[in-house]
Design an enzyme around this catalytic site. Structure first.
Site, PDB file in Angstrom:
ATOM      1  N   ARG A   1      21.809 -24.888  16.234  1.00  8.84           N
ATOM      2  CA  ARG A   1      20.576 -24.117  16.158  1.00  8.84           C
ATOM      3  C   ARG A   1      19.423 -25.095  15.930  1.00  8.84           C
ATOM      4  O   ARG A   1      19.610 -26.167  15.348  1.00  8.84           O
ATOM      5  CB  ARG A   1      20.619 -23.126  14.994  1.00  8.84           C
ATOM      6  CG  ARG A   1      21.750 -22.106  15.063  1.00  8.84           C
ATOM      7  CD  ARG A   1      21.753 -21.242  13.808  1.00  8.84           C
ATOM      8  NE  ARG A   1      22.810 -20.237  13.835  1.00  8.84           N
ATOM      9  CZ  ARG A   1      24.040 -20.413  13.328  1.00  8.84           C
ATOM     10  NH1 ARG A   1      24.351 -21.577  12.745  1.00  8.84           N
ATOM     11  NH2 ARG A   1      24.941 -19.463  13.389  1.00  8.84           N
TER      12      ARG A   1
ATOM     13  N   LYS B   1      24.024 -21.012   8.851  1.00  7.30           N
ATOM     14  CA  LYS B   1      23.556 -19.843   8.106  1.00  7.30           C
ATOM     15  C   LYS B   1      24.392 -19.655   6.845  1.00  7.30           C
ATOM     16  O   LYS B   1      25.607 -19.857   6.870  1.00  7.30           O
ATOM     17  CB  LYS B   1      23.628 -18.603   8.984  1.00  7.30           C
ATOM     18  CG  LYS B   1      22.591 -18.586  10.094  1.00  7.30           C
ATOM     19  CD  LYS B   1      22.602 -17.288  10.860  1.00  7.30           C
ATOM     20  CE  LYS B   1      21.508 -17.242  11.914  1.00  7.30           C
ATOM     21  NZ  LYS B   1      21.519 -15.978  12.679  1.00  7.30           N
TER      22      LYS B   1
ATOM     23  N   HIS C   1      16.678 -21.727  21.691  1.00  4.88           N
ATOM     24  CA  HIS C   1      18.071 -21.287  21.596  1.00  4.88           C
ATOM     25  C   HIS C   1      18.805 -21.373  22.938  1.00  4.88           C
ATOM     26  O   HIS C   1      20.030 -21.247  22.986  1.00  4.88           O
ATOM     27  CB  HIS C   1      18.107 -19.844  21.083  1.00  4.88           C
ATOM     28  CG  HIS C   1      19.003 -19.645  19.898  1.00  4.88           C
ATOM     29  ND1 HIS C   1      18.964 -20.430  18.770  1.00  4.88           N
ATOM     30  CD2 HIS C   1      19.990 -18.733  19.661  1.00  4.88           C
ATOM     31  CE1 HIS C   1      19.864 -20.006  17.899  1.00  4.88           C
ATOM     32  NE2 HIS C   1      20.501 -18.988  18.420  1.00  4.88           N
TER      33      HIS C   1
ATOM     34  N   ARG D   1      21.582 -23.844  23.269  1.00  2.00           N
ATOM     35  CA  ARG D   1      22.764 -23.392  22.514  1.00  2.00           C
ATOM     36  C   ARG D   1      23.554 -22.380  23.350  1.00  2.00           C
ATOM     37  O   ARG D   1      24.780 -22.465  23.443  1.00  2.00           O
ATOM     38  CB  ARG D   1      22.306 -22.779  21.193  1.00  2.00           C
ATOM     39  CG  ARG D   1      23.417 -22.188  20.308  1.00  2.00           C
ATOM     40  CD  ARG D   1      22.796 -21.816  18.967  1.00  2.00           C
ATOM     41  NE  ARG D   1      23.610 -20.920  18.175  1.00  2.00           N
ATOM     42  CZ  ARG D   1      24.554 -21.310  17.318  1.00  2.00           C
ATOM     43  NH1 ARG D   1      24.842 -22.585  17.194  1.00  2.00           N
ATOM     44  NH2 ARG D   1      25.232 -20.429  16.604  1.00  2.00           N
TER      45      ARG D   1
ATOM     46  N   HIS E   1      29.718 -19.097  14.062  1.00  2.00           N
ATOM     47  CA  HIS E   1      29.605 -17.645  13.945  1.00  2.00           C
ATOM     48  C   HIS E   1      30.604 -17.119  12.914  1.00  2.00           C
ATOM     49  O   HIS E   1      31.792 -17.452  12.980  1.00  2.00           O
ATOM     50  CB  HIS E   1      29.901 -16.975  15.288  1.00  2.00           C
ATOM     51  CG  HIS E   1      28.800 -17.134  16.290  1.00  2.00           C
ATOM     52  ND1 HIS E   1      28.995 -16.970  17.648  1.00  2.00           N
ATOM     53  CD2 HIS E   1      27.485 -17.450  16.136  1.00  2.00           C
ATOM     54  CE1 HIS E   1      27.847 -17.180  18.274  1.00  2.00           C
ATOM     55  NE2 HIS E   1      26.920 -17.469  17.387  1.00  2.00           N
TER      56      HIS E   1
ATOM     57  N   TYR F   1      29.046 -14.314  25.029  1.00  2.00           N
ATOM     58  CA  TYR F   1      29.098 -15.377  26.033  1.00  2.00           C
ATOM     59  C   TYR F   1      30.150 -15.109  27.100  1.00  2.00           C
ATOM     60  O   TYR F   1      30.041 -15.621  28.213  1.00  2.00           O
ATOM     61  CB  TYR F   1      29.342 -16.730  25.342  1.00  2.00           C
ATOM     62  CG  TYR F   1      28.190 -17.099  24.445  1.00  2.00           C
ATOM     63  CD1 TYR F   1      26.947 -17.427  24.977  1.00  2.00           C
ATOM     64  CD2 TYR F   1      28.314 -17.071  23.057  1.00  2.00           C
ATOM     65  CE1 TYR F   1      25.874 -17.732  24.155  1.00  2.00           C
ATOM     66  CE2 TYR F   1      27.247 -17.370  22.239  1.00  2.00           C
ATOM     67  CZ  TYR F   1      26.026 -17.698  22.791  1.00  2.00           C
ATOM     68  OH  TYR F   1      24.964 -17.985  21.986  1.00  2.00           O
TER      69      TYR F   1
END
Length: 298
Positions: A149, A173, A244, A247, A270, A279
């Site tokens: 990111r 995150k 993004h 990515r 994730h 994806y």
């Protein structure tokens, strides 16, 4: 009875101290509650504690009438569910008025993805004969090689690089650390940047950050966004490209070349594999487009 502001302050303290949420997440929850508080005041409701299900449903309907997107309403529902669960858990409420409030289905949004040829063109755009171009080439190469990111890239430090092992570490995150491979090509560009460009940007100062601005400080997300937009235009790419996008392109390209979805989940950081599954939809969409273009009877 606590005022709206007091209730929001108590909840954000709980999210920060007890749940350990990131600052951006806590800020987002607080914004949702302030929006609800503003609406309730127009309805002459004095506290979050006196709200019933019908009033909350009316608020969510009002968001839609104001032109808020479906995903914005979904985010509001999620925030209010968490808030009212908290009020029940802390014995401020006996019953949860959000318990049976359903969120609208999330609109499927497939992010823009560059083709391999477009990525090659974009990465080749910076003028590596000067210190800024070399920095930008290394930066773009790292984004595409690792799927980081942009927020992770700006916080990348020299100590996070382990180029001799072909790895780097990053905080994603929720401050979750992960180890990400970095390919030989990106690694070579980073080493060139470290050897020639970064010392010129540093100007005998010190900084722990890998990618530096003209004053020797760390780059911001906004600066990287502007640079990517600049290079996209120079590369003559006519897509809605954001920071993004590299990515998304990283994830799509490795899936198309046979990577396992769980591996991609781990590489992207994730928490939930359903986030990664978007994806697979992109790959299927691109496969269909290729079939339509090249099959003689399509």
């Amino acid at each position: 009875m606590a005022t709206f502001n007091d209730a929001i302050a108590d909840f954000t303290h709980y999210l920060t101290v007890e749940q350990g949420l990131a600052v951006n997440s806590v800020t987002s929850y607080a914004q949702e509650l302030r929006a609800l508080a503003a609406y309730l005041q127009t309805q002459r409701v004095a506290s979050f504690l006196t709200v019933d299900r019908s009033q909350l449903m009316a608020y969510l309907a009002a968001l839609t009438q104001q032109g808020k997107s479906r995903n914005s309403v979904i985010h509001a529902v999620s925030a209010l569910r968490k808030f009212y669960r908290y009020l029940v858990q802390t014995h401020q409420l006996a019953a949860n008025p959000m318990a049976n409030v359903a969120a609208p289905k999330r609109a499927e949004h497939l992010p823009a993805v560059l083709t391999v040829a477009e990525v090659d063109r974009l990465l080749a755009t910076p003028d590596t004969a000067n210190k800024y171009g070399l920095r930008d080439r290394a930066m773009l190469e790292v984004l595409y090689a690792t799927g980081l990111r942009v927020s992770e890239l700006v916080h990348l430090k020299l100590g996070d690089l382990h180029l001799e092992m072909g790895l780097l570490q990053t905080l994603g995150k929720g401050d979750k650390e992960r180890i990400v491979p970095i390919g030989d090509v990106a690694s070579d560009w980073v080493q060139q940047y470290l050897k020639t460009s970064r010392p010129l940007l540093l100007k005998q100062r010190t900084s722990p950050y890998l990618f530096l601005n003209a004053h020797g400080g760390g780059l911001t997300r906004q600066a990287i966004w502007q640079k990517i937009k600049h290079y996209v235009a120079l590369a003559d790419i006519h897509k809605d490209v954001t920071p993004h996008t590299l990515r998304h392109s990283f994830a799509t390209h490795i899936l198309e070349n046979g990577a396992d979805l769980r591996v991609v989940q781990e590489l992207l950081g994730h928490a939930d594999i359903t986030t990664t599954q978007i994806y697979t939809h992109i790959s299927k969409k691109r496969l269909a487009a290729v079939y339509d273009q090249y099959h003689p009877r399509a």
